[in-house]
Design a protein around this motif. Structure first.
Motif, mmCIF file in Angstrom:
data_model
loop_
_atom_site.group_PDB
_atom_site.id
_atom_site.type_symbol
_atom_site.label_atom_id
_atom_site.label_comp_id
_atom_site.label_asym_id
_atom_site.label_seq_id
_atom_site.Cartn_x
_atom_site.Cartn_y
_atom_site.Cartn_z
ATOM 1 N N ASN A 99 -63.425 -18.893 16.715
ATOM 2 C CA ASN A 99 -62.126 -19.539 16.508
ATOM 3 C C ASN A 99 -60.959 -18.708 17.039
ATOM 4 O OD1 ASN A 99 -62.953 -21.913 14.882
ATOM 5 N ND2 ASN A 99 -63.781 -20.301 13.580
ATOM 6 N N PHE A 100 -61.228 -17.461 17.448
ATOM 7 C CA PHE A 100 -60.142 -16.625 17.969
ATOM 8 C C PHE A 100 -59.603 -17.254 19.252
ATOM 9 C CE2 PHE A 100 -61.980 -12.271 16.334
ATOM 10 C CZ PHE A 100 -61.892 -12.737 15.033
ATOM 11 N N VAL A 119 -55.891 -24.171 15.149
ATOM 12 C CA VAL A 119 -56.964 -23.698 14.259
ATOM 13 C C VAL A 119 -56.399 -23.475 12.846
ATOM 14 C CG1 VAL A 119 -58.407 -21.661 13.791
ATOM 15 C CG2 VAL A 119 -58.500 -22.750 16.025
ATOM 16 N N ASN A 148 -69.494 -27.310 3.984
ATOM 17 C CA ASN A 148 -70.234 -26.255 4.668
ATOM 18 C C ASN A 148 -71.662 -26.144 4.138
ATOM 19 O OD1 ASN A 148 -69.988 -24.384 6.638
ATOM 20 N ND2 ASN A 148 -69.425 -22.707 5.252
ATOM 21 N N ASP A 200 -53.477 -11.991 11.491
ATOM 22 C CA ASP A 200 -54.103 -12.477 12.723
ATOM 23 C C ASP A 200 -55.066 -11.418 13.250
ATOM 24 O OD1 ASP A 200 -54.695 -13.393 15.244
ATOM 25 O OD2 ASP A 200 -52.618 -13.537 15.928
ATOM 26 N N SER A 201 -56.276 -11.820 13.514
ATOM 27 C CA SER A 201 -57.292 -10.875 14.020
ATOM 28 C C SER A 201 -56.853 -10.218 15.327
ATOM 29 C CB SER A 201 -58.591 -11.625 14.269
ATOM 30 O OG SER A 201 -58.353 -12.632 15.231
ATOM 31 N N ALA A 207 -67.585 -13.593 9.653
ATOM 32 C CA ALA A 207 -68.600 -14.653 9.579
ATOM 33 C C ALA A 207 -67.991 -15.966 10.059
ATOM 34 C CB ALA A 207 -69.111 -14.810 8.147
ATOM 35 N N PHE A 208 -68.580 -16.529 11.068
ATOM 36 C CA PHE A 208 -68.152 -17.823 11.633
ATOM 37 C C PHE A 208 -66.664 -17.823 11.965
ATOM 38 C CE2 PHE A 208 -71.698 -18.682 8.652
ATOM 39 C CZ PHE A 208 -72.655 -18.911 9.622
ATOM 40 N N GLY A 209 -66.188 -16.672 12.439
ATOM 41 C CA GLY A 209 -64.767 -16.543 12.746
ATOM 42 C C GLY A 209 -64.496 -16.317 14.222
ATOM 43 N N PHE A 211 -57.708 -25.500 9.541
ATOM 44 C CA PHE A 211 -58.312 -24.882 8.353
ATOM 45 C C PHE A 211 -57.440 -25.067 7.116
ATOM 46 C CE2 PHE A 211 -61.109 -22.846 11.473
ATOM 47 C CZ PHE A 211 -62.315 -23.100 10.867
ATOM 48 N N ASP A 215 -57.168 -13.503 6.781
ATOM 49 C CA ASP A 215 -57.303 -14.810 7.449
ATOM 50 C C ASP A 215 -55.930 -15.308 7.875
ATOM 51 O OD1 ASP A 215 -59.825 -16.985 7.438
ATOM 52 O OD2 ASP A 215 -57.840 -17.895 7.696
ATOM 53 N N ILE A 216 -55.953 -16.193 8.878
ATOM 54 C CA ILE A 216 -54.703 -16.731 9.409
ATOM 55 C C ILE A 216 -54.263 -17.989 8.650
ATOM 56 C CG2 ILE A 216 -55.653 -18.289 11.181
ATOM 57 C CD1 ILE A 216 -53.697 -16.873 13.156
ATOM 58 N N TYR A 221 -63.817 -27.259 2.377
ATOM 59 C CA TYR A 221 -64.613 -26.399 3.264
ATOM 60 C C TYR A 221 -65.930 -25.937 2.624
ATOM 61 C CZ TYR A 221 -66.077 -22.484 6.149
ATOM 62 O OH TYR A 221 -66.836 -21.627 6.921
ATOM 63 N N THR A 272 -61.832 -14.356 6.781
ATOM 64 C CA THR A 272 -62.555 -14.420 5.493
ATOM 65 C C THR A 272 -62.579 -15.823 4.908
ATOM 66 O OG1 THR A 272 -62.773 -13.215 3.400
ATOM 67 C CG2 THR A 272 -60.544 -13.897 3.995
ATOM 68 N N GLY A 273 -61.648 -16.678 5.321
ATOM 69 C CA GLY A 273 -61.631 -18.063 4.836
ATOM 70 C C GLY A 273 -61.485 -18.126 3.333
HETATM 71 C C1 LIG Z 1 -65.355 -21.319 9.874
HETATM 72 S S1 LIG Z 1 -64.190 -20.430 8.913
HETATM 73 C C2 LIG Z 1 -65.184 -19.113 8.290
HETATM 74 C C3 LIG Z 1 -64.743 -18.627 6.951
HETATM 75 C C4 LIG Z 1 -65.646 -17.607 6.269
HETATM 76 N N1 LIG Z 1 -65.716 -16.368 7.004
HETATM 77 C C5 LIG Z 1 -67.015 -18.161 6.030
HETATM 78 O O1 LIG Z 1 -67.993 -17.521 6.409
HETATM 79 O O2 LIG Z 1 -67.136 -19.228 5.437
HETATM 80 C C6 LIG Z 1 -63.234 -19.633 10.173
HETATM 81 C C7 LIG Z 1 -62.008 -18.925 9.644
HETATM 82 O O3 LIG Z 1 -61.419 -18.171 10.712
HETATM 83 C C8 LIG Z 1 -60.025 -18.136 10.487
HETATM 84 N N2 LIG Z 1 -59.359 -17.702 11.721
HETATM 85 C C9 LIG Z 1 -59.324 -18.337 12.900
HETATM 86 N N3 LIG Z 1 -58.604 -17.646 13.794
HETATM 87 C C10 LIG Z 1 -58.185 -16.527 13.179
HETATM 88 C C11 LIG Z 1 -57.400 -15.414 13.571
HETATM 89 N N4 LIG Z 1 -56.901 -15.323 14.814
HETATM 90 N N5 LIG Z 1 -57.164 -14.446 12.676
HETATM 91 C C12 LIG Z 1 -57.656 -14.522 11.412
HETATM 92 N N6 LIG Z 1 -58.397 -15.565 10.969
HETATM 93 C C13 LIG Z 1 -58.667 -16.550 11.835
HETATM 94 C C14 LIG Z 1 -59.730 -19.565 10.054
HETATM 95 O O4 LIG Z 1 -58.479 -19.709 9.431
HETATM 96 C C15 LIG Z 1 -60.914 -19.859 9.132
HETATM 97 O O5 LIG Z 1 -60.630 -19.570 7.788
#
Ligand SMILES: C[S@@+](CC[C@H](N)C(=O)[O-])C[C@H]1O[C@@H](n2cnc3c(N)ncnc32)[C@H](O)[C@@H]1O
Length: 243
Positions: free
Chosen positions: A137-138, A19, A34, A115-116, A132-134, A23, A87-88, A30, A66-67
């Motif tokens: 992806n965890f 992931v 998006n 890392d979340s 949001a939209f995160g 990203f 964000d990661i 993005y 937060t992306g």
């Molecule tokens: C689809 S993007 C969403 C970005 C933003 N929140 C938005 O609304 O546009 C998902 C984000 O989740 C982050 N992400 C995924 N796994 C993560 C983790 N374990 N910890 C922190 N961030 C993570 C990715 O790097 C990516 O930037």
């Protein structure tokens, strides 16, 4: 339990690594892709999240995953004194840092790599936390949610915005065309990563939503859990709090 979907089917790397790599690769495209894929409705959904958070008058907010920082930037309208975007992916954060700098918001928003599932904050730190939209992806959804509960203050608000699947069969048919056909095609044509948009659409269709996600939140220990489906159910906003 959420079904595991990884970006790169033939890779042995952990979901988290895949992931992050994905990203990092798509970070510069993005925002543009998006907006096209969501027809710009994502902006409206993020504004609704901001409205819900603003009502609680938070002093500090953590925006996880937060992306490129769009939600963190919109959250400045809550008048919170401090907003942290975590964000990661450093690639995504770097795009976000430039946007924040160009809007002179560096004094309020800081963009932090992390890392979340292992948040670098003390227990009971934040008045409000958003994702949001995160969450889909965890790598370990429940671990990430438990960390969020840990760093949220008692009575704090937690708001998730995530994709969901319409329950009405007509809307669902349209949704399937969009996610299975249009989204991967746009990705193939315009993305630097040819499989990223397959992953994003597949993970959207398999991730738990509505009552299923509500129940996971309750199991972790959140209270006052509600879900608010948006735009025919293609996305859902979840709100919860901590006792
Ligand atoms: C689809 S993007 C969403 C970005 C933003 N929140 C938005 O609304 O546009 C998902 C984000 O989740 C982050 N992400 C995924 N796994 C993560 C983790 N374990 N910890 C922190 N961030 C993570 C990715 O790097 C990516 O930037």
């Amino acid at each position: 339990m959420a079904e595991k979907v990884n970006p790169y089917k033939d890779s042995d790397a952990s979901k988290k690594k895949q992931v992050t790599q994905m990203f990092d690769t798509i970070s510069n495209e993005y925002d543009g892709l998006n907006r096209v894929i969501s027809f710009g409705i994502d902006v409206k959904w993020r504004n609704k999240v901001v409205e819900m958070v603003a009502k609680t008058k938070p002093e500090n907010i953590l925006d996880i995953a937060t992306g490129t920082g769009d939600l963190a930037i919109s959250l400045t309208s809550t008048n919170a004194k401090e907003i942290i975007g975590l964000d990661i992916s450093d690639g995504m954060l770097e795009v976000g840092r430039k946007k924040i700098n160009s809007k002179n918001l560096d004094g309020i928003i800081s963009m932090v790599i992390g890392d979340s599932e292992d948040l670098p904050f003390e227990d009971n730190t934040f008045d409000a936390i958003t994702v949001a939209f995160g969450v889909r992806n965890f790598e370990h959804l429940e671990k990430g949610l438990a960390e969020i509960l840990r760093v949220l203050k008692p009575n704090g608000i937690f708001v998730i915005l995530e994709t969901s699947v319409p329950t009405n069969p007509i809307y669902k048919a349209g949704y399937n065309v969009h996610t299975k056909l249009i989204m991967p095609t746009i990705g193939k044509l315009f993305s630097k990563d040819k499989v990223a948009y397959n992953y994003l659409s597949e993970s959207a269709s398999l991730f738990p939503y509505g009552e299923a996600l509500n129940n996971i939140l309750r199991k972790i220990g959140f209270i006052n859990v509600i879900d608010l489906p948006q735009t025919m159910g293609v996305a859902t906003i979840y709100s919860a709090s901590k006792a």
